[in-house]
Scaffold this motif. Structure first.
Motif, PDB file in Angstrom:
ATOM      1  N   UNK A 185      38.824  42.497  35.267  1.00  0.00           N
ATOM      2  CA  UNK A 185      39.503  41.550  34.387  1.00  0.00           C
ATOM      3  C   UNK A 185      38.654  40.296  34.236  1.00  0.00           C
ATOM      4  N   UNK A 186      39.031  39.455  33.287  1.00  0.00           N
ATOM      5  CA  UNK A 186      38.322  38.196  33.059  1.00  0.00           C
ATOM      6  C   UNK A 186      39.080  37.013  33.652  1.00  0.00           C
ATOM      7  N   UNK A 187      40.044  37.305  34.514  1.00  0.00           N
ATOM      8  CA  UNK A 187      40.786  36.245  35.184  1.00  0.00           C
ATOM      9  C   UNK A 187      39.930  35.641  36.292  1.00  0.00           C
ATOM     10  N   UNK A 188      39.875  34.312  36.342  1.00  0.00           N
ATOM     11  CA  UNK A 188      39.021  33.633  37.304  1.00  0.00           C
ATOM     12  C   UNK A 188      39.695  33.489  38.661  1.00  0.00           C
ATOM     13  N   UNK A 189      38.884  33.546  39.701  1.00  0.00           N
ATOM     14  CA  UNK A 189      39.356  33.203  41.037  1.00  0.00           C
ATOM     15  C   UNK A 189      39.720  31.722  41.024  1.00  0.00           C
ATOM     16  N   UNK A 190      40.941  31.343  41.395  1.00  0.00           N
ATOM     17  CA  UNK A 190      41.362  29.943  41.287  1.00  0.00           C
ATOM     18  C   UNK A 190      40.571  28.988  42.174  1.00  0.00           C
ATOM     19  N   UNK A 191      39.920  29.495  43.200  1.00  0.00           N
ATOM     20  CA  UNK A 191      39.194  28.612  44.111  1.00  0.00           C
ATOM     21  C   UNK A 191      37.713  28.513  43.771  1.00  0.00           C
ATOM     22  N   UNK A 192      37.082  29.657  43.457  1.00  0.00           N
ATOM     23  CA  UNK A 192      35.667  29.618  43.094  1.00  0.00           C
ATOM     24  C   UNK A 192      35.453  29.293  41.623  1.00  0.00           C
ATOM     25  N   UNK A 193      36.419  29.663  40.782  1.00  0.00           N
ATOM     26  CA  UNK A 193      36.277  29.420  39.356  1.00  0.00           C
ATOM     27  C   UNK A 193      35.396  30.425  38.651  1.00  0.00           C
ATOM     28  N   UNK A 194      35.229  31.622  39.237  1.00  0.00           N
ATOM     29  CA  UNK A 194      34.441  32.678  38.611  1.00  0.00           C
ATOM     30  C   UNK A 194      35.290  33.936  38.499  1.00  0.00           C
ATOM     31  N   UNK A 195      34.950  34.784  37.539  1.00  0.00           N
ATOM     32  CA  UNK A 195      35.613  36.083  37.432  1.00  0.00           C
ATOM     33  C   UNK A 195      34.856  37.086  38.296  1.00  0.00           C
ATOM     34  N   UNK A 196      35.505  38.189  38.624  1.00  0.00           N
ATOM     35  CA  UNK A 196      34.821  39.246  39.357  1.00  0.00           C
ATOM     36  C   UNK A 196      34.871  39.083  40.859  1.00  0.00           C
ATOM     37  N   UNK A 197      33.850  39.612  41.530  1.00  0.00           N
ATOM     38  CA  UNK A 197      33.807  39.659  42.990  1.00  0.00           C
ATOM     39  C   UNK A 197      32.500  39.087  43.508  1.00  0.00           C
ATOM     40  N   UNK A 198      32.590  38.246  44.540  1.00  0.00           N
ATOM     41  CA  UNK A 198      31.418  37.664  45.193  1.00  0.00           C
ATOM     42  C   UNK A 198      31.503  37.968  46.684  1.00  0.00           C
ATOM     43  N   UNK A 199      30.412  38.486  47.250  1.00  0.00           N
ATOM     44  CA  UNK A 199      30.409  38.757  48.685  1.00  0.00           C
ATOM     45  C   UNK A 199      28.987  38.747  49.219  1.00  0.00           C
TER      46      UNK A 199
END
Length: 345
Positions: free
Chosen positions: A205-219
């Motif tokens: 989806x194109x919904x942003x992570x509310x804390x990082x402000x990015x879409x998708x997954x970061x790890x």
């Protein structure tokens, strides 16, 4: 304002990272924010000499070795820079790329047939230039056009069709538990830090992570592999990012597409390990990209095209041998992922 993010480590414990979301220009407040955040270092640093980041992006830490800390708002800028470079490399069809002999033969015949008005019937194939078709795996190499560390090492590009949907392929690439099933040299891969808040965003989806402000997954991932004729296992620690593409990315695709990018992270600002593990040889991934594009088929079967970019440094391996190993590994990467889906019922 400082926002505290809880990142899970292997699903068993947590790690808190502080991100500065304030845009205040008050120098006193900025100084206080820097002081607070520096005490919360993750001890992860990444090369950024080719990402064209501004001092504002690097407001927390920048070393003389052109590495930046992954603490703070600079993380988002690093991700954005890697995606920009990744999309450019994966969609660049210029003559800077040198095709292998088999790839050159395939593309030369295709272009000759099209020029002579011969109908090219290759089944499922993307509408973009140099698209893959059938069982072919297209392979190119190029000199690195980006400045800085490792620019003397070649970049390898591989492209081929996978009998699965784009979403299925990107899910496979994200899943660390599945790596050993399609990478014969892999000893295993684990997710050390999940930086996006789980349940608030999705790679689909194109919904942003509310804390990082990015879409998708970061790890941040840790992986080991054991190539033939290499005494010690090779170890990689990598920042990994995956997201859905949209039309604003200016990439040609059918219906849906995804991008994953990766780059090695280090324990010190000098780009070295902490020296705690001498049983492996730490290698460096300067850029890893997977561009996954859905391909429309006449019969309705699921199909996508996978383009992989690899730019890596392997200590102790001669440049010529490293290039040949890279070309072979890139071809096997496409073939092994394809074979995995072909075996599924």
């Amino acid at each position: 304002m400082l926002v505290e993010i809880e990142a899970s480590i292997d699903g068993t414990s947590s790690y808190n990272i502080l991100f500065d979301e304030s845009k205040s220009r008050n120098s006193t407040c900025q100084s206080r924010r820097k002081s607070s955040i520096k005490t919360q270092r993750t001890n992860c640093y990444i090369r950024a000499q080719d990402l064209r980041l501004t001092d504002e992006n690097l407001n927390l830490y920048k070393s003389e070795h052109a590495l930046v800390s992954l603490d703070g708002s600079g993380l988002v800028a690093v991700i954005s820079g890697l995606v920009t470079i990744g999309l450019k490399e994966a969609t660049d069809e210029s003559n800077r790329w040198c095709a292998t002999s088999s790839t050159d033969k395939i593309l030369t015949k295709r272009h000759k047939d099209m020029k002579n008005g011969v109908r090219v019937n290759e089944g499922a194939i993307g509408s973009w230039e140099n698209a893959a078709s059938g069982k072919d795996v297209l392979i190119w190499s190029s000199k690195c056009t980006r400045p800085g560390h490792g620019s003397d090492y070649p970049v390898v590009k591989a492209r081929g069709l996978i009998p699965a949907s784009a979403s299925e392929v990107v899910d496979l690439l994200r899943d660390s538990s599945q790596v050993v099933k399609y990478n014969k040299m892999s000893i295993g891969r684990v997710d050390q830090f999940i930086l996006t808040q789980q349940g608030t965003t999705s790679v689909h989806s194109l919904q942003k992570c509310p804390q990082l402000g990015v879409v998708g997954e970061v790890k941040i991932m840790s992986s080991k592999s054991q190539p033939p004729l290499v005494r010690k296992p090779l170890e990689f620690k990598t920042l990994f990012y995956a997201r859905l593409l949209d039309k604003s990315d200016d990439v040609e695709f059918d219906k849906v597409a995804y991008i994953t990018v990766g780059r090695s992270v280090w324990e010190t600002p000098e780009g070295t390990t902490d020296g705690k593990d001498s049983s492996t040889t730490r290698c460096e991934i300067l850029l890893s990209v997977n561009l996954v594009r859905q391909v429309t088929t006449d019969c309705g079967t699921q199909c996508c095209e996978l383009t992989n970019i690899t730019h890596a440094v392997s200590p102790g391996v001669p440049m010529f041998l490293g290039k040949q190993m890279g070309l072979m590994a890139a071809e096997n990467y496409i073939k092994d992922i394809r074979a995995m889906f072909e075996k599924q019922p």
